[in-house]
Write a protein that holds these residues in place. Sequence first.
Motif, mmCIF file in Angstrom:
data_model
loop_
_atom_site.group_PDB
_atom_site.id
_atom_site.type_symbol
_atom_site.label_atom_id
_atom_site.label_comp_id
_atom_site.label_asym_id
_atom_site.label_seq_id
_atom_site.Cartn_x
_atom_site.Cartn_y
_atom_site.Cartn_z
ATOM 1 N N TYR A 264 0.878 -1.477 -0.110
ATOM 2 C CA TYR A 264 -0.148 0.217 0.091
ATOM 3 C C TYR A 264 0.708 1.051 -0.115
ATOM 4 O O TYR A 264 0.299 2.163 -0.450
ATOM 5 C CB TYR A 264 -0.950 0.007 1.135
ATOM 6 N N LYS B 291 0.126 3.938 -2.756
ATOM 7 C CA LYS B 291 -0.061 5.360 -2.531
ATOM 8 C C LYS B 291 0.902 6.364 -3.353
ATOM 9 O O LYS B 291 0.282 7.334 -3.733
ATOM 10 C CB LYS B 291 0.329 5.551 -0.768
ATOM 11 N N THR C 264 -5.702 9.565 5.218
ATOM 12 C CA THR C 264 -5.976 9.581 6.530
ATOM 13 C C THR C 264 -6.873 8.225 6.684
ATOM 14 O O THR C 264 -7.411 7.941 5.534
ATOM 15 C CB THR C 264 -6.666 10.801 7.073
ATOM 16 N N SER C 265 -7.186 8.086 7.877
ATOM 17 C CA SER C 265 -7.951 6.793 8.114
ATOM 18 C C SER C 265 -9.302 7.248 8.098
ATOM 19 O O SER C 265 -9.863 8.456 8.125
ATOM 20 C CB SER C 265 -7.790 6.222 9.624
ATOM 21 N N ALA C 266 -10.325 6.395 8.216
ATOM 22 C CA ALA C 266 -11.839 6.587 8.065
ATOM 23 C C ALA C 266 -12.272 6.404 9.470
ATOM 24 O O ALA C 266 -13.624 6.143 9.584
ATOM 25 C CB ALA C 266 -12.339 5.292 7.148
ATOM 26 N N GLU C 267 -11.487 6.627 10.666
ATOM 27 C CA GLU C 267 -12.109 6.679 11.772
ATOM 28 C C GLU C 267 -12.863 7.873 12.230
ATOM 29 O O GLU C 267 -12.740 8.925 11.403
ATOM 30 C CB GLU C 267 -10.823 6.785 12.880
ATOM 31 N N LYS D 127 -17.832 5.991 7.921
ATOM 32 C CA LYS D 127 -18.425 4.588 7.888
ATOM 33 C C LYS D 127 -19.881 4.509 7.749
ATOM 34 O O LYS D 127 -20.459 3.501 7.213
ATOM 35 C CB LYS D 127 -17.858 3.677 8.788
ATOM 36 N N GLN E 58 -12.051 2.237 4.821
ATOM 37 C CA GLN E 58 -10.776 2.205 5.855
ATOM 38 C C GLN E 58 -9.839 3.200 5.667
ATOM 39 O O GLN E 58 -9.293 3.700 6.832
ATOM 40 C CB GLN E 58 -9.838 0.826 5.423
ATOM 41 N N SER E 59 -9.893 3.791 4.685
ATOM 42 C CA SER E 59 -9.050 5.198 4.575
ATOM 43 C C SER E 59 -10.110 6.298 3.842
ATOM 44 O O SER E 59 -11.172 5.942 3.119
ATOM 45 C CB SER E 59 -7.830 4.954 3.666
ATOM 46 N N ASN F 243 -12.037 1.348 0.481
ATOM 47 C CA ASN F 243 -11.783 0.182 1.572
ATOM 48 C C ASN F 243 -10.338 -0.318 1.711
ATOM 49 O O ASN F 243 -10.281 -1.771 1.815
ATOM 50 C CB ASN F 243 -13.044 -0.751 1.299
ATOM 51 N N PRO G 155 -6.299 -0.080 3.045
ATOM 52 C CA PRO G 155 -5.749 0.546 4.331
ATOM 53 C C PRO G 155 -4.483 1.157 3.979
ATOM 54 O O PRO G 155 -3.208 0.771 4.536
ATOM 55 C CB PRO G 155 -5.492 -0.611 5.198
ATOM 56 N N SER H 220 -1.526 6.636 6.717
ATOM 57 C CA SER H 220 -1.938 8.213 6.936
ATOM 58 C C SER H 220 -0.942 8.931 6.828
ATOM 59 O O SER H 220 0.462 8.586 7.139
ATOM 60 C CB SER H 220 -2.597 8.026 7.985
#
Length: 381
Positions: free
Chosen positions: A3, A7, A25-28, A61, A68-69, A175, A177, A180
């Motif tokens: 990845y 990227k 960045t993350s999808a948090e 989400k 995921q990102s 989706n 990873p 970040s």
Amino acid sequence: MNYYQLKRDIVDYAHSIGIDDIGFTSAEPFEELRPKLEEYYAKGYDSGFEVGTIDERINPKLSLPSAQSIIAIAVGYPNKLKDAPRSTKNERRGIFARASWGQDYHTLLNDRLNKLEAYIKHRVPEVECMNMVDTGVLSDRAVAERAGLGFTGRNGFVINPKLGTWTYLGEMLINLPFPSDNPIIDSCGDCTICVDRCPTGALLGEGGLNSKKCISFQTQLKGMMDVHYRKKIGNRLYGCDTCQQVCPLNKGINTTHEDIEVEPDVVKPLLIPLLRMSNREFKETYGHLAGAWRGKKPIQRNAMIALANFKDDSAIPELKKVISEDVRPMIVATAYWAIAEIEGISSIEFIERALQKETEQIVLDELNDILNTLRREQYAD
């Protein structure tokens, strides 16, 4: 799958299709936004143009469960008008905000995101993704900030080191990873020039905004504009750039792209011809601008207000034609106000006659307010 390499390849490809900056960045969830949004809505600072619940706005989400990102993109746009036509006596001009110069940025950004998505799907056929530009539920600025595209300034804009605030922002939920990027740790320091120079005091000091006070919001409303804001908009037809124009970090920045074609006579148009422009003429001339999304009525209202602020007496005949020929009460009411602003107490008799013939309540209310204001001025003299 590597990845890190994917990227790097995505970044290279993004730059080749006109994306000026890109971050990952993350999808948090953006939980730090929750108290800010709760306060924003509780105090009535929202514009009404926002979409989604607070949970939807902070949790990626809920839009793409497999996310995921997030890939955030920034495309710079021009803020200097080459060969700008001059606004002169009897030929006064209005102005569209710079974000509305050239092709509608929703189209422009979606085109770039669609190309980026096609590239990624070529590399990873089973990938799932979702693109958002402005009208999505996520906060473009929060995503861009966490993805390292810049920091949020006191004017509420993401300030990119190379592009300043003159940027269109968009994002892709995906989706995969990806590693970040780090946020940019910076601030405006002691500078408060944008807050100090905001024409209506809409900026709250630390990046917050009372949207209802913002001139950009006021120019997009479809109803009557409050008199207080009419005096503040100057010759703005759509949007406001003051807090960006005064920002020291924007000095010397003017990003251009071949597909952002700026038409000086379109983004800084003559005001009087706007007053009786047909729907067809409006769509043909301005339909490709982001500033046309609310239709011609707010633009025509703002044009009359601008003529009033210029005290342009050459507009009186056209304003009277609007009153006699236009069937839209808001437009007619604004035309009366503009005439009274331009002619002052000498228009009292005209306004009194209008009160005897007009029947629409919105027009009658405006005429009564106009007459009360003019009489106060008359007695003060």
